[in-house]
Design a protein around this motif. Structure first.
Motif, PDB file in Angstrom:
ATOM      1  N   ARG A  42       0.808  -1.290   0.094  1.00 29.62           N
ATOM      2  CA  ARG A  42       0.368   0.371  -0.023  1.00 29.62           C
ATOM      3  C   ARG A  42       0.749   1.149  -0.223  1.00 29.62           C
ATOM      4  NH1 ARG A  42      -3.702  -2.605   3.622  1.00 29.62           N
ATOM      5  NH2 ARG A  42      -2.419  -1.578   5.512  1.00 29.62           N
ATOM      6  N   LYS A  43       1.748   1.460   0.329  1.00 29.63           N
ATOM      7  CA  LYS A  43       3.177   2.155   1.184  1.00 29.63           C
ATOM      8  C   LYS A  43       3.111   2.106  -0.498  1.00 29.63           C
ATOM      9  CE  LYS A  43       6.722   4.314   3.295  1.00 29.63           C
ATOM     10  NZ  LYS A  43       7.695   4.455   4.407  1.00 29.63           N
ATOM     11  N   VAL A  44       3.846   1.967  -0.779  1.00 29.50           N
ATOM     12  CA  VAL A  44       4.680   1.766  -2.475  1.00 29.50           C
ATOM     13  C   VAL A  44       3.475   1.299  -3.574  1.00 29.50           C
ATOM     14  CG1 VAL A  44       5.288   0.462  -4.075  1.00 29.50           C
ATOM     15  CG2 VAL A  44       6.661   0.185  -2.190  1.00 29.50           C
ATOM     16  N   LYS A  45       2.302   2.276  -3.134  1.00 32.21           N
ATOM     17  CA  LYS A  45       1.483   2.398  -4.166  1.00 32.21           C
ATOM     18  C   LYS A  45       1.262   3.516  -4.494  1.00 32.21           C
ATOM     19  CE  LYS A  45      -2.805   0.575  -6.536  1.00 32.21           C
ATOM     20  NZ  LYS A  45      -3.588  -0.932  -6.911  1.00 32.21           N
ATOM     21  N   SER A  46       0.877   4.184  -2.987  1.00 31.40           N
ATOM     22  CA  SER A  46       0.574   4.914  -3.036  1.00 31.40           C
ATOM     23  C   SER A  46       2.044   6.493  -3.291  1.00 31.40           C
ATOM     24  CB  SER A  46       0.450   5.382  -1.549  1.00 31.40           C
ATOM     25  OG  SER A  46       1.467   5.678  -0.729  1.00 31.40           O
ATOM     26  N   VAL A  47       2.847   5.904  -3.166  1.00 33.26           N
ATOM     27  CA  VAL A  47       4.101   6.746  -2.999  1.00 33.26           C
ATOM     28  C   VAL A  47       4.148   7.028  -4.867  1.00 33.26           C
ATOM     29  CG1 VAL A  47       6.585   6.906  -3.275  1.00 33.26           C
ATOM     30  CG2 VAL A  47       5.325   6.460  -1.251  1.00 33.26           C
ATOM     31  N   LEU A  48       4.057   5.914  -5.464  1.00 29.55           N
ATOM     32  CA  LEU A  48       3.977   5.863  -7.093  1.00 29.55           C
ATOM     33  C   LEU A  48       3.279   6.369  -7.650  1.00 29.55           C
ATOM     34  CD1 LEU A  48       5.766   1.690  -7.807  1.00 29.55           C
ATOM     35  CD2 LEU A  48       7.052   4.451  -7.584  1.00 29.55           C
ATOM     36  N   SER A  49       1.942   6.120  -7.221  1.00 29.95           N
ATOM     37  CA  SER A  49       1.133   7.005  -8.299  1.00 29.95           C
ATOM     38  C   SER A  49       1.142   8.152  -7.535  1.00 29.95           C
ATOM     39  CB  SER A  49      -0.772   6.622  -7.357  1.00 29.95           C
ATOM     40  OG  SER A  49      -0.423   6.701  -5.770  1.00 29.95           O
TER      41      SER A  49
END
Length: 151
Positions: A42-49
Motif C-alpha cells: 500500500r505504501k509503495v502504491k501510494s508513493v508511485l501513484s
C-alpha cells in the motif's frame, strides 16, 4: 458507430489538427522492490501513484514487482520515488528467456528470477565466436572431398 463514437472521432481529429502539441505516449516502467506485507505494498502504491503522469500502479507481491503505467512516465523519476520509501529497489532486471541469445550464461541465469525469465545482460557479455584459422576450416571441407590433407 453512433453519436458517441462520432463525437469522439471528431474530437480526436480536431485535437490532432492543433499545431505544436505533441501527442502523449503511454509508457510502462517496472521496478523490483522489496515488499514484505500488504502494508508495504500500500505504501509503495501510494508513493508511485504520486509520480507525475502515472495513471495506474500495479503491485505484485509474489514477484516483488511494481508496474507504473502512464503518460510520459520516466524510469528515473519512478525509481527515485520508489527509493524515497527506504526500500531496496532497482529497475526490473528480468526479460523472457526466449528474448536473450544465450540465456544460460553465468550473467543471465538467476535462481531468484520468476519462471521463464532471466536477467537482462549487455550484449558484450554474450558468447562470441572463436577466432579460428581459415586453413582448419578448409581442410575438412564438404564441398571438396579431396581437400583432406591428413589422408
Amino acid at each position: 458507430m453512433g453519436i458517441q463514437g462520432t463525437l469522439e472521432y471528431l474530437s480526436d481529429v480536431l485535437s490532432s489538427a492543433k499545431k505544436g502539441k505533441k501527442k502523449k505516449q503511454m509508457q510502462t516502467v517496472a521496478i523490483k522492490i522489496r515488499m514484505d506485507c500488504e502494508g508495504c505494498a500500500r505504501k509503495v502504491k501510494s508513493v508511485l501513484s504520486g509520480v507525475k503522469g502515472a495513471k495506474s500502479v500495479d503491485i505484485d507481491l509474489k514477484q516483488q514487482k511494481a508496474t507504473v503505467i502512464g503518460y510520459n512516465v520516466e524510469a528515473k523519476k519512478v525509481l527515485k520515488a520508489a527509493q524515497s520509501t527506504k526500500k531496496k529497489c532497482e529497475l526490473w532486471p528480468y526479460v523472457p528467456y526466449n528474448l536473450v541469445a544465450h540465456p544460460y550464461i553465468s550473467q543471465a541465469y538467476d535462481k531468484k528470477a520468476p519462471p521463464n525469465m532471466v536477467r537482462k545482460v549487455a550484449d558484450t557479455s554474450n558468447i562470441t565466436e572463436t577466432a579460428m584459422d581459415d586453413r582448419y576450416t578448409v581442410m575438412f571441407s564438404d564441398d571438396n572431398p579431396n581437400a583432406c590433407s591428413i589422408m
